[in-house]
Design an enzyme around this catalytic site. Structure first.
Site, PDB file in Angstrom:
ATOM      1  N   ARG A 148      28.962  51.807  66.023  1.00 27.09           N
ATOM      2  CA  ARG A 148      30.040  51.972  67.015  1.00 27.09           C
ATOM      3  C   ARG A 148      31.384  51.545  66.465  1.00 27.09           C
ATOM      4  O   ARG A 148      32.417  52.105  66.852  1.00 27.09           O
ATOM      5  CB  ARG A 148      29.722  51.160  68.280  1.00 27.09           C
ATOM      6  CG  ARG A 148      28.906  51.863  69.348  1.00 27.09           C
ATOM      7  CD  ARG A 148      27.462  52.121  68.930  1.00 27.09           C
ATOM      8  NE  ARG A 148      26.671  52.694  70.003  1.00 27.09           N
ATOM      9  CZ  ARG A 148      25.850  51.999  70.771  1.00 27.09           C
ATOM     10  NH1 ARG A 148      25.694  50.700  70.535  1.00 27.09           N
ATOM     11  NH2 ARG A 148      25.180  52.579  71.749  1.00 27.09           N
TER      12      ARG A 148
ATOM     13  N   ASP B 239      38.586  55.194  62.869  1.00 25.81           N
ATOM     14  CA  ASP B 239      37.780  54.915  64.069  1.00 25.81           C
ATOM     15  C   ASP B 239      38.607  54.289  65.176  1.00 25.81           C
ATOM     16  O   ASP B 239      38.998  53.127  65.100  1.00 25.81           O
ATOM     17  CB  ASP B 239      36.629  53.972  63.670  1.00 25.81           C
ATOM     18  CG  ASP B 239      35.527  53.996  64.708  1.00 25.81           C
ATOM     19  OD1 ASP B 239      35.217  52.938  65.275  1.00 25.81           O
ATOM     20  OD2 ASP B 239      35.001  55.093  64.983  1.00 25.81           O
TER      21      ASP B 239
ATOM     22  N   ASP C 103      31.916  64.512  71.431  1.00 21.97           N
ATOM     23  CA  ASP C 103      31.501  64.492  70.030  1.00 21.97           C
ATOM     24  C   ASP C 103      31.240  63.042  69.590  1.00 21.97           C
ATOM     25  O   ASP C 103      31.944  62.114  70.009  1.00 21.97           O
ATOM     26  CB  ASP C 103      32.643  65.088  69.190  1.00 21.97           C
ATOM     27  CG  ASP C 103      32.353  65.087  67.714  1.00 21.97           C
ATOM     28  OD1 ASP C 103      31.483  65.861  67.295  1.00 21.97           O
ATOM     29  OD2 ASP C 103      32.995  64.295  66.995  1.00 21.97           O
TER      30      ASP C 103
ATOM     31  N   HIS D 270      28.690  56.929  68.621  1.00 23.87           N
ATOM     32  CA  HIS D 270      29.581  56.021  67.892  1.00 23.87           C
ATOM     33  C   HIS D 270      30.563  55.319  68.785  1.00 23.87           C
ATOM     34  O   HIS D 270      31.502  54.674  68.307  1.00 23.87           O
ATOM     35  CB  HIS D 270      30.270  56.807  66.772  1.00 23.87           C
ATOM     36  CG  HIS D 270      29.272  57.414  65.847  1.00 23.87           C
ATOM     37  ND1 HIS D 270      28.683  56.722  64.820  1.00 23.87           N
ATOM     38  CD2 HIS D 270      28.685  58.644  65.855  1.00 23.87           C
ATOM     39  CE1 HIS D 270      27.784  57.498  64.220  1.00 23.87           C
ATOM     40  NE2 HIS D 270      27.767  58.664  64.824  1.00 23.87           N
TER      41      HIS D 270
ATOM     42  N   GLU E 149      27.042  63.852  72.707  1.00 24.77           N
ATOM     43  CA  GLU E 149      26.297  64.126  71.480  1.00 24.77           C
ATOM     44  C   GLU E 149      25.751  62.814  70.960  1.00 24.77           C
ATOM     45  O   GLU E 149      26.497  61.962  70.498  1.00 24.77           O
ATOM     46  CB  GLU E 149      27.167  64.787  70.409  1.00 24.77           C
ATOM     47  CG  GLU E 149      26.345  65.212  69.216  1.00 24.77           C
ATOM     48  CD  GLU E 149      27.019  64.977  67.878  1.00 24.77           C
ATOM     49  OE1 GLU E 149      28.083  64.329  67.867  1.00 24.77           O
ATOM     50  OE2 GLU E 149      26.480  65.409  66.859  1.00 24.77           O
TER      51      GLU E 149
ATOM     52  N   ARG F 215      21.818  75.496  76.171  1.00 23.85           N
ATOM     53  CA  ARG F 215      22.983  76.103  75.541  1.00 23.85           C
ATOM     54  C   ARG F 215      22.526  77.027  74.419  1.00 23.85           C
ATOM     55  O   ARG F 215      21.695  76.637  73.609  1.00 23.85           O
ATOM     56  CB  ARG F 215      23.900  75.020  74.948  1.00 23.85           C
ATOM     57  CG  ARG F 215      25.087  75.562  74.155  1.00 23.85           C
ATOM     58  CD  ARG F 215      25.848  74.439  73.444  1.00 23.85           C
ATOM     59  NE  ARG F 215      24.997  73.761  72.479  1.00 23.85           N
ATOM     60  CZ  ARG F 215      25.267  72.549  71.981  1.00 23.85           C
ATOM     61  NH1 ARG F 215      26.352  71.892  72.347  1.00 23.85           N
ATOM     62  NH2 ARG F 215      24.423  71.985  71.125  1.00 23.85           N
TER      63      ARG F 215
HETATM   64  C1  AAO Z   1      33.915  65.856  56.458  1.00 20.98           C
HETATM   65  C2  AAO Z   1      33.229  65.793  55.098  1.00 20.98           C
HETATM   66  C3  AAO Z   1      32.813  64.358  54.801  1.00 20.98           C
HETATM   67  C4  AAO Z   1      34.051  63.440  54.854  1.00 20.98           C
HETATM   68  C5  AAO Z   1      34.663  63.584  56.240  1.00 20.98           C
HETATM   69  C6  AAO Z   1      35.904  62.739  56.413  1.00 20.98           C
HETATM   70  O1  AAO Z   1      32.048  66.615  55.145  1.00 20.98           O
HETATM   71  O2  AAO Z   1      32.278  64.307  53.474  1.00 20.98           O
HETATM   72  O3  AAO Z   1      33.657  62.116  54.637  1.00 20.98           O
HETATM   73  O4  AAO Z   1      35.020  64.950  56.472  1.00 20.98           O
HETATM   74  O5  AAO Z   1      36.917  63.174  55.524  1.00 20.98           O
HETATM   75  C7  AAO Z   1      31.683  67.470  60.947  1.00 20.98           C
HETATM   76  C8  AAO Z   1      30.911  67.725  59.640  1.00 20.98           C
HETATM   77  C9  AAO Z   1      31.204  66.632  58.617  1.00 20.98           C
HETATM   78  C10 AAO Z   1      32.700  66.480  58.430  1.00 20.98           C
HETATM   79  C11 AAO Z   1      33.285  66.089  59.799  1.00 20.98           C
HETATM   80  C12 AAO Z   1      34.774  65.795  59.740  1.00 20.98           C
HETATM   81  O6  AAO Z   1      29.521  67.727  59.925  1.00 20.98           O
HETATM   82  O7  AAO Z   1      30.628  67.009  57.384  1.00 20.98           O
HETATM   83  O8  AAO Z   1      32.965  65.455  57.469  1.00 20.98           O
HETATM   84  O9  AAO Z   1      33.071  67.179  60.707  1.00 20.98           O
HETATM   85  O10 AAO Z   1      35.465  66.898  59.226  1.00 20.98           O
HETATM   86  C13 AAO Z   1      26.191  61.850  62.499  1.00 20.98           C
HETATM   87  C14 AAO Z   1      26.864  61.605  63.844  1.00 20.98           C
HETATM   88  C15 AAO Z   1      27.052  62.884  64.644  1.00 20.98           C
HETATM   89  C16 AAO Z   1      27.783  63.922  63.792  1.00 20.98           C
HETATM   90  C17 AAO Z   1      26.969  64.124  62.499  1.00 20.98           C
HETATM   91  C18 AAO Z   1      27.623  65.141  61.576  1.00 20.98           C
HETATM   92  O11 AAO Z   1      26.072  60.699  64.597  1.00 20.98           O
HETATM   93  O12 AAO Z   1      27.829  62.616  65.798  1.00 20.98           O
HETATM   94  O13 AAO Z   1      26.858  62.891  61.785  1.00 20.98           O
HETATM   95  N1  AAO Z   1      28.007  65.185  64.514  1.00 20.98           N
HETATM   96  C19 AAO Z   1      29.340  65.387  65.109  1.00 20.98           C
HETATM   97  C20 AAO Z   1      29.748  66.844  65.031  1.00 20.98           C
HETATM   98  C21 AAO Z   1      30.001  67.216  63.569  1.00 20.98           C
HETATM   99  C22 AAO Z   1      31.209  66.463  63.031  1.00 20.98           C
HETATM  100  C23 AAO Z   1      31.305  65.099  63.584  1.00 20.98           C
HETATM  101  C24 AAO Z   1      30.439  64.585  64.489  1.00 20.98           C
HETATM  102  C25 AAO Z   1      32.529  64.324  63.237  1.00 20.98           C
HETATM  103  O14 AAO Z   1      28.738  67.641  65.594  1.00 20.98           O
HETATM  104  O15 AAO Z   1      30.197  68.615  63.428  1.00 20.98           O
HETATM  105  O16 AAO Z   1      31.085  66.370  61.602  1.00 20.98           O
HETATM  106  O17 AAO Z   1      33.493  64.685  64.226  1.00 20.98           O
HETATM  107  C26 AAO Z   1      21.366  60.529  61.093  1.00 20.98           C
HETATM  108  C27 AAO Z   1      21.972  59.845  62.316  1.00 20.98           C
HETATM  109  C28 AAO Z   1      22.926  60.793  63.016  1.00 20.98           C
HETATM  110  C29 AAO Z   1      23.933  61.332  62.031  1.00 20.98           C
HETATM  111  C30 AAO Z   1      23.174  62.055  60.910  1.00 20.98           C
HETATM  112  C31 AAO Z   1      24.123  62.678  59.902  1.00 20.98           C
HETATM  113  O18 AAO Z   1      20.517  61.566  61.555  1.00 20.98           O
HETATM  114  O19 AAO Z   1      20.926  59.491  63.205  1.00 20.98           O
HETATM  115  O20 AAO Z   1      23.597  60.105  64.063  1.00 20.98           O
HETATM  116  O21 AAO Z   1      24.836  62.242  62.679  1.00 20.98           O
HETATM  117  O22 AAO Z   1      22.337  61.107  60.240  1.00 20.98           O
HETATM  118  O23 AAO Z   1      24.942  61.670  59.362  1.00 20.98           O
HETATM  119  C32 AAO Z   1      16.658  62.407  60.276  1.00 20.98           C
HETATM  120  C33 AAO Z   1      16.920  61.137  61.063  1.00 20.98           C
HETATM  121  C34 AAO Z   1      18.210  61.243  61.814  1.00 20.98           C
HETATM  122  C35 AAO Z   1      19.292  61.583  60.859  1.00 20.98           C
HETATM  123  C36 AAO Z   1      18.950  62.920  60.261  1.00 20.98           C
HETATM  124  C37 AAO Z   1      20.063  63.427  59.390  1.00 20.98           C
HETATM  125  O24 AAO Z   1      16.390  63.462  61.151  1.00 20.98           O
HETATM  126  O25 AAO Z   1      15.882  60.967  61.991  1.00 20.98           O
HETATM  127  O26 AAO Z   1      18.531  60.000  62.449  1.00 20.98           O
HETATM  128  O27 AAO Z   1      17.758  62.782  59.489  1.00 20.98           O
HETATM  129  O28 AAO Z   1      20.190  62.504  58.337  1.00 20.98           O
END
Ligand code: AAO
Length: 480
Positions: A154, A163, A193, A197, A229, A329
């Site tokens: 968070r 953040d 979104d 966090h 989300e 959805r």
């Molecule tokens: C971009 C670049 C990054 C750079 C960043 C900042 O790619 O390299 O560091 O800019 O400059 C989207 C893209 C990101 C992008 C970001 C900002 O996906 O690549 O980064 O825009 O431009 C977590 C969050 C979740 C988030 C997800 C992507 O909890 O909220 O990461 N989704 C939302 C949006 C998404 C967006 C953002 C948030 C940011 O839908 O489109 O990102 O606004 C675990 C955790 C999850 C975590 C995942 C991935 O999941 O539990 O909470 O999601 O890891 O980090 C198993 C596990 C499961 C795990 C999963 C995946 O299933 O059980 O827990 O594996 O590892």
């Protein structure tokens, strides 16, 4: 905050990912309204960073809350909301309120505003360094590097994104101001979104600062729909989706994994829904087969089924839209080969128009899953059965299943070849169109197939023979 504010008995939402506002407005009028969808989730409408190559994720890095983005400007956004609401289609905004842009970025945003993320300088809001969490209690990178340290999840930076501190009254006011600007324009709700966090108490406080919905289209006193989300795949020690169900619905990512199993033909093992899966209660669940993250390997939910596997995808959508669990959805994608690739673009980086082909499909690289007859038909099915929350006359034979919905609809799905015979539909006698093949036409027949007759005892002769569309569905709002 749990009510999606759909008009009439409409239900299914569709995510028109990266569509421009003018194209969405046209789609509301020409397709979504007649087909019975409830509303559209739009891409983040606020000012965002500009990244070389214009990856889709540039829109998840806010620069300000000005409605100037890759999909269009403020006036175009207002026009879209008006035109869609005027035909009974709701607009839901993907609200990025956990953070601003990633460190290392500065310059001008999509609306021309200056910013410098390293200085946490966002003058167009305005936000200054005082509005952001410091790095105390975070790892050296100031970022999140453990999913089981819930305070870190968070209070530190997701993916290095600056953040915001939603505990501060000033930050809550600015976020609520952004949401209220959109509510006053006429939106029906928000995808929050990165909900995981932010502290639930802060989110609750923010939602309580929001206005009632615009009475031009909504009854007085209605509140916005909030769906958060939260990726919770039941990993021990991680943030739980249930922490947020008191303030709205929650994305249920375990459903993506289960529906992939079910659509893969494991009915003998999994059935259609099992409380033992540990997912949130149906009234709290926001469900989908895939989303913009996990269809390209971002976020959570494992190897989900996507438009790239059409038959399996239609089976998954038929179950999701035909069954009773959660609020559904439908994802509407553009073709992509690499995970960061942005929407179909012109030479200057602007997003291409959505073109509709003679057969109703989309061109210019837009996939338009929501227009596939089997999926659009099931969206109309879900509307027809919305208030019949029962599963009756369920019949399974190996990897085939059929069931009716309280006398208002009947669906049969086969995952192993053709299926035909006499089925109990539970429906009133009459002539119906199989909405998987087409809708009623203007001269008392059906597009795509002959009308289906339901006899006075509720039985009907059902046939599934098209392996690419192994689904049959009739309902009381599609009579021949
Ligand atoms: C971009 C670049 C990054 C750079 C960043 C900042 O790619 O390299 O560091 O800019 O400059 C989207 C893209 C990101 C992008 C970001 C900002 O996906 O690549 O980064 O825009 O431009 C977590 C969050 C979740 C988030 C997800 C992507 O909890 O909220 O990461 N989704 C939302 C949006 C998404 C967006 C953002 C948030 C940011 O839908 O489109 O990102 O606004 C675990 C955790 C999850 C975590 C995942 C991935 O999941 O539990 O909470 O999601 O890891 O980090 C198993 C596990 C499961 C795990 C999963 C995946 O299933 O059980 O827990 O594996 O590892």
């Amino acid at each position: 905050y749990h009510d999606p504010n759909c008009k009439d008995n409409r239900v299914a939402m569709v995510h028109l990912f990266e569509w421009k506002w003018n194209d969405i407005a046209a789609e509301c009028e020409r397709f979504l309204a007649p087909m019975g969808y409830c509303g559209v989730q739009v891409s983040p409408p606020n000012e965002h960073v500009i990244v070389d190559g214009y990856p889709w994720w540039q829109r998840y890095q806010p620069v300000s809350y000005k409605l100037e983005s890759r999909s269009g400007n403020r006036q175009e956004f207002i026009n879209m909301v008006e035109r869609c609401n005027n035909v009974g289609i709701r607009i839901y905004v993907d609200a990025i309120i956990n953070h601003m842009s990633g460190t290392g970025r500065s310059g001008k945003g999509s609306g021309g505003s200056d910013f410098d993320a390293d200085e946490m300088h966002f003058p167009a809001v305005p936000y200054t360094i005082a509005d952001f969490n410091g790095c105390g209690g975070c790892p050296a990178c100031c970022c999140i590097n453990s999913w089981t340290d819930v305070a870190q999840v968070r209070n530190c930076r997701l993916l290095g994104l600056t953040d915001l501190n939603q505990a501060l009254p000033g930050v809550r006011q600015k976020i609520a101001g952004f949401l209220n600007d959109l509510i006053d324009i006429g939106v029906a709700g928000f995808r929050i979104d990165a909900g995981k966090h932010m502290w639930p108490a802060d989110l609750k406080a923010i939602s309580e600062l929001t206005n009632d919905l615009n009475t031009k289209w909504f009854p007085a006193g209605r509140k916005a729909f909030f769906f958060y989300e939260v990726i919770d795949l039941a990993q021990v020690g991680e943030v739980r989706a249930q922490e947020y169900t008191g303030i709205g619905k929650v994305t249920e990512f375990r459903y993506c994994i289960k529906i992939d199993d079910v659509a893969g033909g494991l009915w003998g093992i999994h059935g259609l829904y099992d409380p033992g899966w540990g997912m949130v209660e149906s009234t709290d669940a926001f469900v989908f087969v895939d989303n913009h993250d996990n269809q390209r390997g971002h976020g959570g939910g494992g190897n989900v089924v996507t438009y790239k596997n059409p038959r399996k995808y239609k089976v998954a959508q038929a179950v999701t839209l035909g069954y009773t669990y959660g609020h559904p959805r439908v994802m509407s994608s553009y073709e992509f080969t690499t995970d960061g690739q942005g929407p179909p673009a012109n030479g200057d980086g602007s997003t291409k128009d959505v073109v509709i082909n003679a057969d109703g499909s989309c061109g210019n690289g837009w996939v338009c899953e929501h227009r596939w007859q089997a999926i659009a038909g099931m969206a109309s099915f879900r509307k027809a059965v919305a208030n019949a929350n029962t599963i009756d006359n369920q019949r399974t034979e190996g990897n085939k299943v059929a069931f009716s919905r309280g006398g208002r609809g009947f669906v049969a799905i086969s995952n192993e070849g053709s299926w035909s015979g006499t089925f109990q539909t539970g429906m009133p006698s009459g002539r119906y169109c199989n909405v998987i093949r087409g809708c009623p036409n203007s001269n008392g027949g059906c597009n795509g197939a002959e009308p289906v007759t339901v006899n006075s005892d509720g039985t009907a002769s059902v046939s599934i023979a098209d392996w690419d569309n192994p689904i049959f569905a009739i309902h009381v709002e599609a009579k021949a």
